[in-house]
Design a protein around this motif. Structure first.
Motif, PDB file in Angstrom:
ATOM      1  N   PHE A 344       0.833  -1.206   0.000  1.00 26.71           N
ATOM      2  CA  PHE A 344       0.000   0.000   0.000  1.00 26.71           C
ATOM      3  C   PHE A 344       0.869   1.259   0.000  1.00 26.71           C
ATOM      4  CE2 PHE A 344      -1.880   3.443   2.529  1.00 26.71           C
ATOM      5  CZ  PHE A 344      -2.998   3.740   1.746  1.00 26.71           C
ATOM      6  N   LEU A 345       1.932   1.236   0.801  1.00 26.58           N
ATOM      7  CA  LEU A 345       2.833   2.389   0.870  1.00 26.58           C
ATOM      8  C   LEU A 345       3.461   2.661  -0.489  1.00 26.58           C
ATOM      9  CD1 LEU A 345       4.299   4.479   2.654  1.00 26.58           C
ATOM     10  CD2 LEU A 345       6.040   2.748   3.108  1.00 26.58           C
ATOM     11  N   GLU A 346       3.887   1.604  -1.178  1.00 28.59           N
ATOM     12  CA  GLU A 346       4.478   1.791  -2.506  1.00 28.59           C
ATOM     13  C   GLU A 346       3.440   2.285  -3.511  1.00 28.59           C
ATOM     14  OE1 GLU A 346       5.691   1.226  -6.483  1.00 28.59           O
ATOM     15  OE2 GLU A 346       4.077   0.087  -5.538  1.00 28.59           O
ATOM     16  N   ALA A 347       2.188   1.806  -3.360  1.00 28.60           N
ATOM     17  CA  ALA A 347       1.135   2.188  -4.298  1.00 28.60           C
ATOM     18  C   ALA A 347       0.795   3.676  -4.228  1.00 28.60           C
ATOM     19  CB  ALA A 347      -0.122   1.357  -4.042  1.00 28.60           C
ATOM     20  N   THR A 348       1.138   4.337  -3.119  1.00 29.50           N
ATOM     21  CA  THR A 348       0.878   5.777  -3.006  1.00 29.50           C
ATOM     22  C   THR A 348       1.743   6.581  -3.962  1.00 29.50           C
ATOM     23  OG1 THR A 348       2.505   6.073  -1.232  1.00 29.50           O
ATOM     24  CG2 THR A 348       0.251   5.504  -0.583  1.00 29.50           C
ATOM     25  N   GLY A 349       2.841   5.998  -4.443  1.00 30.05           N
ATOM     26  CA  GLY A 349       3.715   6.682  -5.399  1.00 30.05           C
ATOM     27  C   GLY A 349       4.727   7.616  -4.784  1.00 30.05           C
ATOM     28  N   VAL A 350       4.913   7.558  -3.468  1.00 30.98           N
ATOM     29  CA  VAL A 350       5.824   8.500  -2.816  1.00 30.98           C
ATOM     30  C   VAL A 350       7.277   8.279  -3.246  1.00 30.98           C
ATOM     31  CG1 VAL A 350       4.345   8.878  -0.815  1.00 30.98           C
ATOM     32  CG2 VAL A 350       5.986   6.979  -0.790  1.00 30.98           C
ATOM     33  N   CYS A 351       7.591   7.085  -3.754  1.00 28.81           N
ATOM     34  CA  CYS A 351       8.974   6.800  -4.150  1.00 28.81           C
ATOM     35  C   CYS A 351       9.158   6.728  -5.661  1.00 28.81           C
ATOM     36  CB  CYS A 351       9.436   5.479  -3.529  1.00 28.81           C
ATOM     37  SG  CYS A 351       9.587   5.523  -1.735  1.00 28.81           S
ATOM     38  N   SER A 352       8.133   7.075  -6.417  1.00 29.60           N
ATOM     39  CA  SER A 352       8.230   6.953  -7.877  1.00 29.60           C
ATOM     40  C   SER A 352       9.274   7.890  -8.485  1.00 29.60           C
ATOM     41  CB  SER A 352       6.864   7.223  -8.516  1.00 29.60           C
ATOM     42  OG  SER A 352       5.931   6.241  -8.123  1.00 29.60           O
ATOM     43  N   GLY A 353       9.596   8.950  -7.776  1.00 34.15           N
ATOM     44  CA  GLY A 353      10.617   9.871  -8.269  1.00 34.15           C
ATOM     45  C   GLY A 353      11.982   9.230  -8.430  1.00 34.15           C
ATOM     46  N   ALA A 354      12.197   8.085  -7.732  1.00 34.69           N
ATOM     47  CA  ALA A 354      13.485   7.400  -7.839  1.00 34.69           C
ATOM     48  C   ALA A 354      13.754   6.935  -9.262  1.00 34.69           C
ATOM     49  CB  ALA A 354      13.526   6.212  -6.881  1.00 34.69           C
ATOM     50  N   TRP A 355      12.684   6.628 -10.011  1.00 37.38           N
ATOM     51  CA  TRP A 355      12.873   6.164 -11.385  1.00 37.38           C
ATOM     52  C   TRP A 355      13.377   7.283 -12.291  1.00 37.38           C
ATOM     53  CZ3 TRP A 355      12.322   1.082 -12.704  1.00 37.38           C
ATOM     54  CH2 TRP A 355      11.752   0.253 -11.727  1.00 37.38           C
ATOM     55  N   ALA A 356      12.895   8.498 -12.058  1.00 37.18           N
ATOM     56  CA  ALA A 356      13.384   9.634 -12.844  1.00 37.18           C
ATOM     57  C   ALA A 356      14.850   9.918 -12.531  1.00 37.18           C
ATOM     58  CB  ALA A 356      12.522  10.863 -12.572  1.00 37.18           C
ATOM     59  N   ILE A 357      15.207   9.833 -11.243  1.00 38.30           N
ATOM     60  CA  ILE A 357      16.603  10.053 -10.845  1.00 38.30           C
ATOM     61  C   ILE A 357      17.486   8.962 -11.431  1.00 38.30           C
ATOM     62  CG2 ILE A 357      18.182  10.227  -8.897  1.00 38.30           C
ATOM     63  CD1 ILE A 357      15.848  11.263  -7.230  1.00 38.30           C
ATOM     64  N   ALA A 358      16.986   7.732 -11.433  1.00 40.90           N
ATOM     65  CA  ALA A 358      17.748   6.630 -12.017  1.00 40.90           C
ATOM     66  C   ALA A 358      17.993   6.857 -13.504  1.00 40.90           C
ATOM     67  CB  ALA A 358      17.006   5.307 -11.799  1.00 40.90           C
ATOM     68  N   SER A 359      16.991   7.409 -14.191  1.00 38.72           N
ATOM     69  CA  SER A 359      17.153   7.682 -15.620  1.00 38.72           C
ATOM     70  C   SER A 359      18.230   8.730 -15.866  1.00 38.72           C
ATOM     71  CB  SER A 359      15.818   8.157 -16.196  1.00 38.72           C
ATOM     72  OG  SER A 359      15.959   8.531 -17.547  1.00 38.72           O
ATOM     73  N   ILE A 360      18.229   9.789 -15.049  1.00 35.60           N
ATOM     74  CA  ILE A 360      19.247  10.841 -15.187  1.00 35.60           C
ATOM     75  C   ILE A 360      20.642  10.275 -14.935  1.00 35.60           C
ATOM     76  CG2 ILE A 360      20.077  13.023 -14.248  1.00 35.60           C
ATOM     77  CD1 ILE A 360      17.139  13.700 -13.606  1.00 35.60           C
ATOM     78  N   HIS A 361      20.761   9.487 -13.875  1.00 37.51           N
ATOM     79  CA  HIS A 361      22.046   8.892 -13.534  1.00 37.51           C
ATOM     80  C   HIS A 361      22.527   7.963 -14.646  1.00 37.51           C
ATOM     81  CE1 HIS A 361      24.518   6.014 -10.798  1.00 37.51           C
ATOM     82  NE2 HIS A 361      25.290   6.930 -11.333  1.00 37.51           N
TER      83      HIS A 361
END
Length: 420
Positions: A344-361
């Motif tokens: 449920f915590l993951e489904a809230t999307g609070v950590c989805s920004g990590a994918w954008a940072i991973a793409s930049i890196h």
């Protein structure tokens, strides 16, 4: 880097290192050392303490000092994000851990082919060699003996090696006991950095609950790794065991990466809270604890004591129990409850920004998929260089965790990060 290196080393363990000896020389050095003897277990033990210690230091360096104003934020918002620590928790989990695990699980060779990864690997090995965490080996032997099983090892130390091992175990036990006594003394005398208005008894209760929560989250990861290789019929016949496995592995394992991300955020949160309630803080004008020197008191103030306790009691011990009793661990209804909360915590999307940072890196570092360098598992088999999972000892007494989750992530996130 510490989190990502673990993902890469676990993922590369079955692969023949001769395939990338020339193209990735530093990755080759890391993996060939990790595969030698029981070095991989030693690395994981030392790495666990590194993670806890880094979180404790971030807690000290990133917290607000006193009642200060910050950009005109209302007091309620400031309390939630800064005094409680949600801002540092999200920042550490997303920027310091999750995004690195995403890239490290997809670009394993490129990720650790640098001297920074090589340095963190040897620091973890040095921490374990120092004997500071050897009390965990005593716990390991106790758990495995109680389970009636044996620890698989690739080494048989001689007489001198055994003496050196037991001396470090005794020293480690003494240091751990001293740290535990000091921490409990500070908790019950109000000499920690816990939140105002929380009494010593409540602080102690919170401390125990947090240790157990971290332990459950760490043990779940090891237990899930153990049962992932089993057929559905071998995963226990308990109601909660079936419910946990059905939920985790449904839709070809799509919930597995969700669990990994939500678990990471949950563990970091608990670590920050443990750091808050155990870090020593002497009121101004009072003498040092038990009359120790200023240098020793400064060491206490770094949070080293709490980090050691959390590593042994809140992480390694529970991982060892889960490695010896993975099915029993899944039979626990609390495991299923925690799994639902994490998803449920993951489904809230609070950590989805990590994918954008991973793409930049990924773009800045010019990472390429491992298949570009060493081919797929099928292609390696055609060259008679099959993957061999025996390079990592699993089972009772080994704290091997799930190595990879990004390749099973939901498609919208893969598209955002453009990792596929």
């Amino acid at each position: 880097m510490v989190e990502g290196t673990q993902c890469s080393l676990v993922g590369l363990a079955p692969v023949d290192q001769e395939l990338y000896k020339d193209s990735h020389p530093i990755s080759y050095q890391c993996t060939i050392i990790a595969k030698k003897g029981d070095n991989f277990h030693r690395y994981l033990i030392g790495r666990q303490f590194m993670v806890c210690m880094i979180v404790f230091l971030i807690n000290i360096s990133g917290g607000l000092i006193g009642d200060v104003e910050l950009w005109g934020y209302p007091s309620g918002l400031k309390d939630v994000f800064f005094n409680i620590g949600l801002a540092m928790i999200f920042f550490t989990a997303i920027v310091g851990q999750i995004y690195s695990q995403i890239n490290a699980s997809l670009f394993m060779l490129d990720y650790i082919n640098n001297y920074f990864a090589f340095f963190t690997f040897w620091v973890a090995m040095a921490i374990e060699f120092s004997g500071l965490l050897h009390v965990s080996h005593l716990v390991r032997m106790l758990v495995v003996n109680l389970s009636g099983q044996e620890i698989k090892t690739k080494e048989e130390p001689g007489t001198v090696g055994k003496i050196f091992f037991w001396v470090r175990c005794l020293v480690s036990l003494a240091i751990f006991s001293y740290c535990y006594v000091i921490t409990l003394f500070c908790i019950f005398t109000g000499k920690t950095t816990t939140w105002e208005g929380i009494g010593p008894i409540n602080t102690f209760v919170i401390f125990i609950i947090l240790l157990c929560t971290v332990g459950m989250l760490e043990g779940m990861q090891v237990a899930f790794f153990a049962v992932a290789k089993l057929q559905a019929s071998e995963r226990g016949d308990s109601k909660f065991s079936r419910m946990s496995c059905d939920l985790l592995f449904k839709e070809e394992g799509k919930n597995l990466p969700r669990f990994m991300i939500g678990r990471q955020l949950s563990v970091v949160s608990c670590m920050f809270f443990v750091a808050r309630v155990t870090s020593v803080s002497i009121p101004e004008g009072e003498q040092n604890l038990f009359g120790v020197s200023d240098g020793m008191q400064g060491l206490f103030n770094t949070g080293l004591l709490g980090a050691l306790i959390l590593t042994v009691l809140g992480s390694i011990t529970w991982q060892l129990v889960a490695s010896a009793y993975p099915i029993a661990f899944l039979n626990n209804p609390i495991t299923y409850l925690f799994l639902c909360i994490i998803l449920f915590l993951e489904a809230t999307g609070v950590c989805s920004g990590a994918w954008a940072i991973a793409s930049i890196h990924k773009k800045l570092a010019c990472f390429q998929h491992d298949e570009v360098h060493i081919g797929t598992a099928e292609e390696r088999a055609q060259k008679e260089m099959n993957d061999d999972s025996k390079h990592i000892n699993c089972g009772p007494g080994h704290v091997v965790k799930l190595p990879c989750f990004a390749d099973n992530a939901i498609l919208p996130l893969q598209s955002v990060s453009m990792l596929q």
